[in-house]
Write an enzyme that holds these catalytic residues in place. Structure first.
Site, PDB file in Angstrom:
ATOM      1  N   LYS A 109       0.836  -1.553  -0.132  1.00  0.00           N
ATOM      2  CA  LYS A 109       0.233   0.183  -0.281  1.00  0.00           C
ATOM      3  C   LYS A 109       0.458   1.238   0.249  1.00  0.00           C
ATOM      4  CE  LYS A 109      -3.801   1.490   2.427  1.00  0.00           C
ATOM      5  NZ  LYS A 109      -5.072   1.447   3.947  1.00  0.00           N
ATOM      6  N   ASP A 248     -16.661  -0.674  -1.380  1.00  0.00           N
ATOM      7  CA  ASP A 248     -15.619  -1.168  -1.369  1.00  0.00           C
ATOM      8  C   ASP A 248     -14.186  -1.293  -0.640  1.00  0.00           C
ATOM      9  OD1 ASP A 248     -15.717   1.638  -1.817  1.00  0.00           O
ATOM     10  OD2 ASP A 248     -14.079   2.212  -2.077  1.00  0.00           O
TER      11      ASP A 248
HETATM   12  P1  AMP Z   1      -9.863   4.358   0.515  1.00  0.00           P
HETATM   13  O1  AMP Z   1     -11.018   5.373   0.997  1.00  0.00           O
HETATM   14  O2  AMP Z   1      -8.578   4.678   1.377  1.00  0.00           O
HETATM   15  O3  AMP Z   1     -10.927   2.833   0.603  1.00  0.00           O
HETATM   16  O4  AMP Z   1      -9.777   4.497  -0.929  1.00  0.00           O
HETATM   17  C1  AMP Z   1     -11.188   4.494  -1.933  1.00  0.00           C
HETATM   18  C2  AMP Z   1      -9.980   5.118  -3.175  1.00  0.00           C
HETATM   19  O5  AMP Z   1      -9.436   5.890  -3.240  1.00  0.00           O
HETATM   20  C3  AMP Z   1      -9.362   3.375  -4.013  1.00  0.00           C
HETATM   21  O6  AMP Z   1      -9.764   3.069  -4.845  1.00  0.00           O
HETATM   22  C4  AMP Z   1      -8.109   3.800  -3.253  1.00  0.00           C
HETATM   23  O7  AMP Z   1      -7.562   3.902  -4.468  1.00  0.00           O
HETATM   24  C5  AMP Z   1      -8.765   5.438  -3.328  1.00  0.00           C
HETATM   25  N1  AMP Z   1      -7.740   6.735  -2.923  1.00  0.00           N
HETATM   26  C6  AMP Z   1      -7.012   6.892  -1.997  1.00  0.00           C
HETATM   27  N2  AMP Z   1      -6.615   7.632  -1.174  1.00  0.00           N
HETATM   28  C7  AMP Z   1      -5.525   7.828  -2.733  1.00  0.00           C
HETATM   29  C8  AMP Z   1      -4.670   8.356  -3.509  1.00  0.00           C
HETATM   30  N3  AMP Z   1      -3.569   9.545  -2.472  1.00  0.00           N
HETATM   31  N4  AMP Z   1      -4.198   8.041  -4.053  1.00  0.00           N
HETATM   32  C9  AMP Z   1      -4.951   7.001  -5.508  1.00  0.00           C
HETATM   33  N5  AMP Z   1      -6.456   6.945  -5.026  1.00  0.00           N
HETATM   34  C10 AMP Z   1      -6.126   6.644  -4.065  1.00  0.00           C
HETATM   35 MG    MG Z   2     -10.973   1.133   0.362  1.00  0.00          MG
END
Ligand code: AMP
Ligand code: MG
Length: 481
Positions: A109, A248
């Site tokens: 990650k 997700d």
């Molecule tokens: P999360 O809320 O961390 O579960 O992320 C939700 C979505 O946003 C997922 O598809 C992650 O891969 C994407 N995501 C979150 N933070 C980032 C980041 N800094 N750069 C790229 N994608 C991100």
């Molecule tokens: Mg996520």
């Protein structure tokens, strides 16, 4: 690690569901945290040299045989369907066999941008990586199904969030990274052949006992329903609130996954919302059981080409029974009861009502209760309550129930094995993060020790069982990570 044999099942068996991406390294990597228990599960008898962990898990060098990919998925975020998400900042490095001989995913990650990064930088900050690391350790210690983390690597790569922070990577280990959102992606794009491929993959690798059932996909869905229900019952019993239960972030295997603005509640509050950005409280503590069901309905729709409406309806009917069944087992154990009987409801709820109205600490209340002698007319706990009379009354009802049950000492011992003394409070993670941001990592290691044995008395760590400091009430856990 050099002897790990990669068998990249997702890469080989699910072509068309991912993009091949190489990690983008973070600069000047340093080892911030390492989990011995995760290491041992992967056959590492001893902690590998920091330089090797840094090299392999900061994106600088791939282990031989690793074929990194970014998976595509979709998901319902705060109730809205988002047609394309995916590994925007993480890469599946591949699968290896763990000590039990089972294939496990290694996922890096914070490894840089991918085709699914949307507007993101592909990075994870040190703060959120430490929070994920500690939560993985804490939930494991509490025997709640979760992804694991092998290590966190810090760096001097700058990343902009509300303020300038530094990037980190975390090596996540999980039986699978299959999410409800994987199925939603292919269903809503009308790519039902891919959907079936994914479901067959899940059956083969994760639900082999369903394959011989008359309706394998329906049987698998039913298992997902039950696993999800049981997971949420376990969260509820310790006051864990995930914070972002988007589809997700829901594991097909019923694991806790994607730690962000999660929290263990301190003072009992049914409406507890750990996520500072969740204004409507969609993902509050009390909503979790309902949201679990809502998310399973999304999965049922996504699986509808494979599972009929009647079948998924039937499977979903198991949700409430499974959740309440497990929850009442856990509650019975917390109260030192063999089972919850029909007329126990008022007495059990009585304690929650008292806790809620006084903001009494959930973890400490149950731990203290586990030390009380129900043969006594009065409990030393009564001094802790503003509504002393209310507590006294409750105590009388409770002790009589325990006396009637008998075997008092046995059940008291059971309570001590069920009611943790130590949980990962927000302030504890915060202190470890602030120290790590100044280059000192021993607080993380200390917390790992404490959280690995949450039910044991650990006199040297008594301070972590105390009420959280006042300043921690104003801690705001942001969604940015
Ligand atoms: P999360 O809320 O961390 O579960 O992320 C939700 C979505 O946003 C997922 O598809 C992650 O891969 C994407 N995501 C979150 N933070 C980032 C980041 N800094 N750069 C790229 N994608 C991100
Ligand atoms: Mg996520």
């Amino acid at each position: 690690m050099e002897t790990w044999q990669f068998e990249n099942s997702w890469f080989n068996e699910l072509v068309g569901t991912y993009s091949e991406v190489s990690p983008d390294a973070i600069s000047n990597p340093t080892l911030v945290a390492y989990s011995d228990s995760t290491g041992r599960s992967l056959g590492l008898a001893e902690q590998p040299a920091a330089a090797d962990l840094c090299r392999y898990f900061s994106g600088h060098q791939l282990l031989a045989g690793s074929q990194p990919i970014a998976q595509v998925y979709a998901g319902h975020q705060f109730g809205q369907y988002v047609p394309q998400l995916g590994d925007g900042r993480g890469l599946l490095l591949g699968q290896i066999r763990n000590q039990q001989g089972d294939l496990v995913d290694l996922h890096l990650k914070g490894a840089g941008q991918t085709p699914y990064s949307r507007f993101g930088d592909g990075r994870a900050v040190l703060r959120s990586s430490i929070r994920e690391f500690l939560a993985s350790e804490a939930l494991s210690g509490l025997t709640i199904p979760t992804t694991q983390a092998l290590c966190v690597i810090g760096s001097d790569t700058p990343v902009q969030r509300e303020e300038l922070e530094s990037a980190a990577t975390l090596l996540r280990v999980s039986d699978s990274h299959l999410r409800f959102g994987h199925f939603e992606f292919f269903y809503h794009r009308n790519e039902h052949d891919k959907l079936k491929q994914l479901a067959d993959f899940a059956l083969r690798h994760h639900f082999p006992d369903c394959i011989d059932q008359p309706e394998p996909y329906a049987a698998m869905f039913q298992q997902v329903v039950v696993k999800t229900a049981q997971l949420i019952a376990k969260w509820q019993a310790v006051g864990f609130t995930h914070g972002v239960m988007n589809t997700d972030n829901m594991s097909l295997l019923g694991l806790t996954i994607d730690y962000g603005p999660y929290g263990f509640m301190d003072g009992y509050q049914a409406g507890y919302i750990p996520n500072h950005s969740d204004h409507g409280g969609r993902y509050s503590y009390a909503q979790q059981p309902g949201i679990g069901h809502w998310n399973l309905q999304c999965l049922a729709l996504a699986l509808s080409p494979l599972v009929t409406k009647e079948q998924s309806q039937l499977a979903l009917e198991h949700y409430q029974t499974a959740l309440l069944g497990r929850y009442s087992q856990l509650m019975a154990a917390k109260f030192g009861l063999n089972e919850i009987q029909q007329n126990d409801g008022e007495m059990l709820n009585g304690l929650f009502t008292l806790m809620q109205s006084e903001g009494q600490d959930l973890t400490r209340t149950f731990r203290q209760l586990s030390h009380q002698d129900v043969n006594q007319q009065h409990s030393a706990m009564e001094d802790d309550w503003v509504d002393r009379d209310g507590f006294r009354q409750w105590w009388q009802a409770y002790r009589q129930r325990r006396i009637a049950q008998g075997d008092i000492e046995h059940w008291q011992q059971q309570m001590l094995l069920t009611n943790p003394k130590y949980i990962l409070r927000n302030y504890m993670a915060q202190q470890a993060i602030e120290e790590a941001q100044s280059g000192r990592f021993d607080e993380i290691a200390r917390l790992q020790q404490v959280l690995a044995r949450p039910y044991d008395e650990q006199p040297e760590y008594e301070q972590y069982a105390a009420l959280p400091p006042d300043w921690s009430q104003h801690l705001e856990i942001s969604c940015s990570s």
